[in-house]
Design an enzyme around this catalytic site. Structure first.
Site, PDB file in Angstrom:
ATOM      1  N   ILE A  51     -38.886  74.528  75.181  1.00 34.55           N
ATOM      2  CA  ILE A  51     -38.285  73.763  73.955  1.00 34.55           C
ATOM      3  C   ILE A  51     -38.763  74.644  72.894  1.00 34.55           C
ATOM      4  CG2 ILE A  51     -40.688  72.692  73.600  1.00 34.55           C
ATOM      5  CD1 ILE A  51     -38.798  70.155  72.580  1.00 34.55           C
ATOM      6  N   CYS A  52     -37.862  74.681  71.904  1.00 35.34           N
ATOM      7  CA  CYS A  52     -37.835  75.695  70.697  1.00 35.34           C
ATOM      8  C   CYS A  52     -37.616  74.830  69.506  1.00 35.34           C
ATOM      9  CB  CYS A  52     -37.215  76.735  70.543  1.00 35.34           C
ATOM     10  SG  CYS A  52     -35.227  76.650  70.639  1.00 35.34           S
ATOM     11  N   ARG A  53     -37.000  75.217  68.299  1.00 42.86           N
ATOM     12  CA  ARG A  53     -36.554  74.389  67.338  1.00 42.86           C
ATOM     13  C   ARG A  53     -35.343  73.742  67.618  1.00 42.86           C
ATOM     14  NH1 ARG A  53     -37.212  77.625  62.314  1.00 42.86           N
ATOM     15  NH2 ARG A  53     -35.473  78.667  63.104  1.00 42.86           N
TER      16      ARG A  53
END
Length: 100
Positions: A51-53
């Protein structure tokens, strides 16, 4: 999957982003470190939910992990989608966090 222990949620954002707010069970390893060959801070054999932004960096992380033979899945929409779904976002101190 992460809640049951079948997978690990790997946050690949930068330190400032992670500190501002992350999923409660997330493990942090920035994409730059992963790309440089850093080892995953998780037990081998577990699926990695990256997951990232927004989902762009985490897709790159999934590609890097797959090249290492790790089963990895991109969390589509990233932390924006996570927070938008009403899921918790916290700081290291356990306070309400924010996605930056």
């Amino acid at each position: 999957m992460a809640a049951s222990g079948e997978a690990v949620l790997l946050d690949v954002r930068e330190r400032e982003e992670f500190a501002a707010g992350h999923a409660p069970a997330a493990v942090w390893l920035p994409l730059i470190a992963l790309a440089a060959g850093a080892e995953l801070p998780t037990p081998a054999g577990r699926t990695v939910l990256a997951i990232c932004r927004s989902g762009n960096r985490s897709q790159r992380a999934v590609d890097l992990l797959a090249a290492r033979g790790v089963t990895a899945v991109n969390v589509a929409g990233g932390m924006y989608a996570w927070a938008g779904a009403g899921l918790p976002v916290v700081t290291a101190e356990g306070r309400d966090g924010q996605v930056i």
